[in-house]
Structure formats: structure tokens, C-alpha cells
Design an enzyme around this catalytic site. Structure first.
Site, PDB file in Angstrom:
ATOM      1  N   LYS A  70       6.700  -5.704   5.541  1.00  0.00           N
ATOM      2  CA  LYS A  70       6.780  -7.138   5.328  1.00  0.00           C
ATOM      3  C   LYS A  70       7.210  -7.803   6.639  1.00  0.00           C
ATOM      4  O   LYS A  70       8.364  -7.722   7.059  1.00  0.00           O
ATOM      5  CB  LYS A  70       7.757  -7.457   4.204  1.00  0.00           C
ATOM      6  N   LYS A  84      -4.987  -7.858  -6.766  1.00  0.00           N
ATOM      7  CA  LYS A  84      -3.843  -8.008  -7.656  1.00  0.00           C
ATOM      8  C   LYS A  84      -4.345  -8.438  -9.031  1.00  0.00           C
ATOM      9  O   LYS A  84      -5.036  -9.457  -9.159  1.00  0.00           O
ATOM     10  CB  LYS A  84      -2.858  -9.038  -7.105  1.00  0.00           C
TER      11      LYS A  84
END
Length: 367
Positions: free
Chosen positions: A165, A265
Site C-alpha cells: 500500500k 472485486k
């Protein structure tokens, strides 16, 4: 078979590592997930789950899931959950957009179809072609040394694919990427995911500074156009996620050769029905895929496993075991990590059964 009732639970999922942090200072400590049950006149129940990554990641939020199901639910009573086309017509006819609301209902319908047919959902999605599902581990945004240490601990646990991240200060992100890549083996895979956090200028600084490394760059900027401008000026392989939320964006990105991999997703697309469509097109286009969701627990992880197991191995970069990130399990039969691999749960449908005695009464019921 007809839908006779819908039950909904709210479940808190505390994060095992305390907090999850990504671009822009965003963080979550406890995930708010929604468990959905579709009850039928055949005595079968289908299970679905939706867990947005807080209200500031995608256009989704936990209370919105439950509010949307309150709106949609009465219109689904009496429908056959195995007729997915009619179910989607009903949902789209009563609620424009909001795919994250529809995802859990769609997931539960697939669970019911599998139970009615006495087959795993993966078989219904195209067949079990990748029984050993490679997993990746997301490394929360922290200082470079902390991220490298976290990555090392997960590598020791068996993971071989990682998503960092980033999307913060460019200099700090360069240090994060270099520190983490340095402790990996050549066969390990690394994705630097900015989660839309960079301006194009910052993204170019980062990709130029790490162009000698073996890694993927994921979703550097907020808009598709900004990300495409970065893609066109780097040789590093490219991933799009937030910008690919349906068929039309995927077709546009394919025409522009904007990515080498797509992050699929389930709730971003509306569940397994729409994810299957996107997945099949990605496979035909020769794209790599990450199969996952925004977040979730045992039921979401099972749905991810079925979607990933029915994805061709050559196209499947990795999937995610979200129930391995949290401290709470609430369903029997949920898939678990074995090294860096996840396998399907046995049994028909999704193969998981929530422990309702632990969950208490639903927050609401529609019948």
C-alpha cells in the site's frame, strides 16, 4: 424454488494487525460486514456477504448495503433465485446502480443454485480449473522498515505474492518499494498499489525511480486519464482496479492497452454474475487477474475461492483470503490458507454455513 424471506446480520470483524492503512491517510480498524440469507420454499438457504472498505474507498458503505437491501428485498420475494437473469432484471429495475448492495444477494443466489444442483459454485462458474489458488498478502502502509518486516513475516508464513500500500509521499513510497523488493526472491511477485493516491507527476517520479525493479504498478491516480498517462510512459507492468467497475470501462481500457492486469472485486461489480462476465472477457483478452473483494469474512472468502478456482491458472495472478486478516470467524467450512495457497471448501454451493447461534437475531428480516 422461490424466495420466501431475506435475513440480514451486521457483524464486526476486528483486524488482526490492529489497523489497515492505505493512500491518503485512510485506515480501518474494525470492518463492518453484512451477512445476507435468502430463504426459499424448498427449505434451502443461500448465503452472501458484503463488506466495503469503509466509506472512503469505493462508492459504497456498510449502512448503504443494509439500506439498499431493505429497498430491494420486498421486490425479490417470490422470484426463483436460480434464474439469475430475472433476478438481475428485478434488482436493476428497482435500484439503479449500487452494485455493492446487489452483490450479497447475487452471491446468495449462486449459493442456492449450487445447493439445488448439488454442485460447487466453481463448477457452475465454468469448472474447477485452478484447485490450488495462489494468494497475495496486502501490506498496510507504514514506514519502509516496518512494511519490509511485515512482508518478511508473511513470506515466512508462505505467501509469495504481495501488494504494497503506497500512494503517499513519493520519496517515502520509493523507499517502501525498494525495501520490500530487496528481501524477496526473484520468483516472488510484488505489486505497488497507490489506490489512486498519486498525482500523475508523483507517479512518474516513483515509476522512474524503481524502473529497474521487478514489480507491477497498480492504480496510480484517481482518474483513468491520469493513470493512462503514467502507463504510456513506463515499461513496468500495469494494474487497474478502481477505474474498472464494469464492462464499458474494461472495453475502453483494453482498446487503449491501459493495463496488463485487472483487479476484480466482487462487490464493486455487483457479485459473481457480473464478475464472471468481466473475468471471461479478461481471459479472452489475455489479461492477468486478481480475484478478490473490497473486504469480507468467511462467506466473502468462500465466494472469492470459487471465482478464483474457476479462473484459468495462466490468467490468475492471485486471490485474497480476507478471513485470514481478521480475528473473527463466523462460518463453518470457510476456506483457509495453507502456506500461500487456498483451496475450495467441500460441498455444494459456496460450502460454508454461518454459525447463527453466535450471531444472534438478524438486524432485520423481509418476508
Amino acid at each position: 424454488m422461490r424466495i420466501t424471506g431475506i435475513r440480514v446480520w451486521q457483524i464486526d470483524l476486528p483486524l488482526a494487525e490492529g489497523s489497515y492503512q492505505w493512500a491518503g491517510g485512510k485506515s480501518v480498524q474494525v470492518f463492518d460486514t453484512t451477512l445476507v440469507a435468502l430463504d426459499t420454499d424448498a427449505g434451502l438457504t443461500g448465503w452472501g456477504e458484503v463488506c466495503p472498505l469503509g466509506p472512503v474507498y469505493l462508492p459504497a458503505y456498510a449502512e448503504g448495503v443494509r439500506g439498499g437491501i431493505r429497498e430491494l428485498g420486498p421486490h425479490l420475494l417470490g422470484l426463483d433465485p436460480c434464474e439469475h437473469g430475472r433476478l438481475w432484471q428485478a434488482m436493476d429495475g428497482q435500484l439503479k446502480g449500487h452494485p455493492f448492495v446487489k452483490s450479497g444477494l447475487d452471491m446468495a443466489a449462486w449459493d442456492l443454485l449450487g445447493k439445488a444442483a448439488d454442485l460447487p459454485v466453481a463448477t457452475l462458474l465454468g469448472g474447477i480449473v485452478t484447485p490450488e489458488i495462489p494468494l497475495y498478502r496486502a501490506i498496510s502502509q507504514r514506514p519502509a522498515k516496518e512494511m519490509a518486516a511485515n512482508l518478511r513475516s508473511h513470506r515466512d508464513a508462505g505467501y509469495r505474492r504481495f501488494q504494497l500500500k503506497v500512494g503517499g509521499d513519493a520519496d517515502e513510497d520509493i523507499a517502501r518499494i525498494r525495501a520490500c523488493r530487496a528481501i524477496l526472491e526473484p520468483s516472488d511477485r510484488l505489486v505497488a498499489d497507490a489506490n489512486t493516491g498519486w498525482l500523475a507527476a508523483d507517479a512518474m517520479r516513483v515509476v522512474n525511480a524503481v524502473r529497474d525493479l521487478d514489480l507491477f504498478i497498480e492504480q496510480p491516480c484517481l482518474t483513468y486519464e491520469e493513470s493512462l498517462s503514467v502507463r504510456e510512459r513506463t515499461t513496468l507492468p500495469f494494474v487497474l482496479d478502481e477505474n474498472i467497475d464494469g464492462l464499458e470501462p474494461l472495453l475502453r481500457a483494453s482498446r487503449d492497452r491501459a493495463m496488463d492486469m485487472v483487479n476484480i472485486k466482487l462487490s464493486k461489480l455487483g457479485g459473481l454474475t457480473q464478475a464472471r462476465l468481466i473475468r471471461e472477457l479478461c481471459a479472452r483478452l489475455g489479461l492477468l487477474m486478481i480475484v478478490e473483494d473490497s473486504w469480507g469474512g468467511d462467506v466473502t472468502t468462500a465466494a472469492i475461492a470459487h471465482a478464483a478456482a474457476s479462473t484459468p491458472s495462466r490468467n490468475l495472478f492471485a486471490a485474497t483470503d480476507f478471513n485470514g486478516y481478521v480475528t473473527r470467524s463466523f462460518a463453518d467450512g470457510a476456506p483457509r490458507r495453507d502456506g500461500g495457497i487456498m483451496r475450495l471448501p467441500p460441498g455444494p454451493g459456496l460450502g460454508v454455513t454461518p454459525r447463527l447461534a453466535e450471531l444472534g437475531e438478524p438486524v432485520f428480516t423481509i418476508d
